[in-house]
Scaffold this motif. Structure first.
Motif, short mmCIF file in Angstrom:
data_model
loop_
_atom_site.label_atom_id
_atom_site.label_comp_id
_atom_site.label_asym_id
_atom_site.label_seq_id
_atom_site.Cartn_x
_atom_site.Cartn_y
_atom_site.Cartn_z
N HIS A 1 10.51 -18.77 29.46
CA HIS A 1 9.11 -19.11 29.50
C HIS A 1 8.31 -17.92 28.96
CE1 HIS A 1 5.25 -20.33 31.15
NE2 HIS A 1 5.76 -21.53 31.17
N SER A 2 7.34 -18.19 28.13
CA SER A 2 6.62 -17.13 27.43
C SER A 2 5.93 -16.14 28.37
CB SER A 2 5.61 -17.72 26.47
OG SER A 2 4.62 -18.45 27.18
N THR A 3 5.38 -16.62 29.47
CA THR A 3 4.65 -15.71 30.37
C THR A 3 5.59 -14.76 31.09
OG1 THR A 3 4.69 -17.35 32.14
CG2 THR A 3 2.74 -17.32 30.72
N CYS A 4 6.84 -15.12 31.20
CA CYS A 4 7.83 -14.23 31.84
C CYS A 4 8.04 -12.96 31.03
CB CYS A 4 9.14 -14.98 32.02
SG CYS A 4 10.48 -14.00 32.73
N PHE A 5 8.05 -13.09 29.71
CA PHE A 5 8.38 -11.96 28.84
C PHE A 5 7.17 -11.29 28.20
CE2 PHE A 5 12.12 -14.82 28.56
CZ PHE A 5 13.04 -13.97 29.14
N ALA A 6 6.03 -11.93 28.22
CA ALA A 6 4.85 -11.46 27.48
C ALA A 6 4.51 -10.01 27.78
CB ALA A 6 3.66 -12.36 27.77
N GLY A 7 4.56 -9.18 26.74
CA GLY A 7 4.16 -7.79 26.84
C GLY A 7 5.14 -6.87 27.54
N HIS A 8 6.30 -7.37 27.95
CA HIS A 8 7.25 -6.56 28.70
C HIS A 8 8.33 -5.95 27.82
CE1 HIS A 8 5.63 -7.55 32.59
NE2 HIS A 8 5.69 -8.84 32.31
N ARG A 9 8.96 -4.92 28.37
CA ARG A 9 10.15 -4.32 27.74
C ARG A 9 11.36 -5.01 28.37
NH1 ARG A 9 11.16 0.94 28.54
NH2 ARG A 9 12.02 1.11 26.47
N VAL A 10 12.25 -5.55 27.52
CA VAL A 10 13.39 -6.35 27.98
C VAL A 10 14.69 -5.70 27.52
CG1 VAL A 10 14.52 -8.60 27.88
CG2 VAL A 10 12.01 -8.46 27.88
N TYR A 28 8.16 -13.07 22.56
CA TYR A 28 7.09 -12.77 23.50
C TYR A 28 7.07 -11.33 23.99
CZ TYR A 28 7.61 -17.81 23.58
OH TYR A 28 7.74 -19.11 23.21
N ALA A 29 8.22 -10.71 24.08
CA ALA A 29 8.31 -9.38 24.67
C ALA A 29 7.75 -8.30 23.75
CB ALA A 29 9.77 -9.05 25.01
N ARG A 30 7.33 -7.21 24.35
CA ARG A 30 6.85 -6.06 23.57
C ARG A 30 8.02 -5.36 22.90
NH1 ARG A 30 4.62 -0.66 26.27
NH2 ARG A 30 6.34 -1.28 27.57
#
Length: 114
Positions: A1-10, A28-30
């Motif tokens: 889901h896009s909001t799970c990863f948005a802007g995060h470091r994975v 989606y992730a940063r």
């Protein structure tokens, strides 16, 4: 889901040759970082799979779960791990790597094929 990863470091632990979890996060992730511990040849397959999916901004690292000197000196908001439970030794080693790389309050996403 896009909001799970948005802007995060994975970070994906044990990406194998496909890195499916990390590839899913790349839209989606940063930042997305793939790691593998078994064989450096798998890293090349992982790079080729990333290129085939037009994902070029992913980092790839060899991390041996049993030797913390190979761990990265950074933490991640989200750690993804697939099929790390093949045996008790592998699961214990992977858990140590996950704990080391996960930022306090971060999210771990685990999956396994029975």
């Amino acid at each position: 889901h896009s909001t799970c990863f948005a802007g995060h470091r994975v970070l994906e632990i044990g990406s194998g040759s496909h890195g499916l979890g990390g590839l899913a996060a790349t839209n989606y992730a940063r930042q997305v970082v793939f790691t593998e511990q078994l064989d450096n040849r798998l890293m090349r397959y992982l790079e080729l799979n990333s290129e085939a999916n037009a994902v070029t901004d992913i980092e790839h690292f060899f991390v041996d779960w049993d030797f913390n000197r190979t761990y990265m000196a950074t933490t991640f908001n989200i750690v993804i791990a697939s099929d790390i439970d093949t045996n008790e030794v592998a699961a214990t080693s992977a858990a140590k790597a996950i704990i080391h790389h996960l930022r306090p309050g971060g999210l771990v996403i685990l999956s396994s094929i029975p």
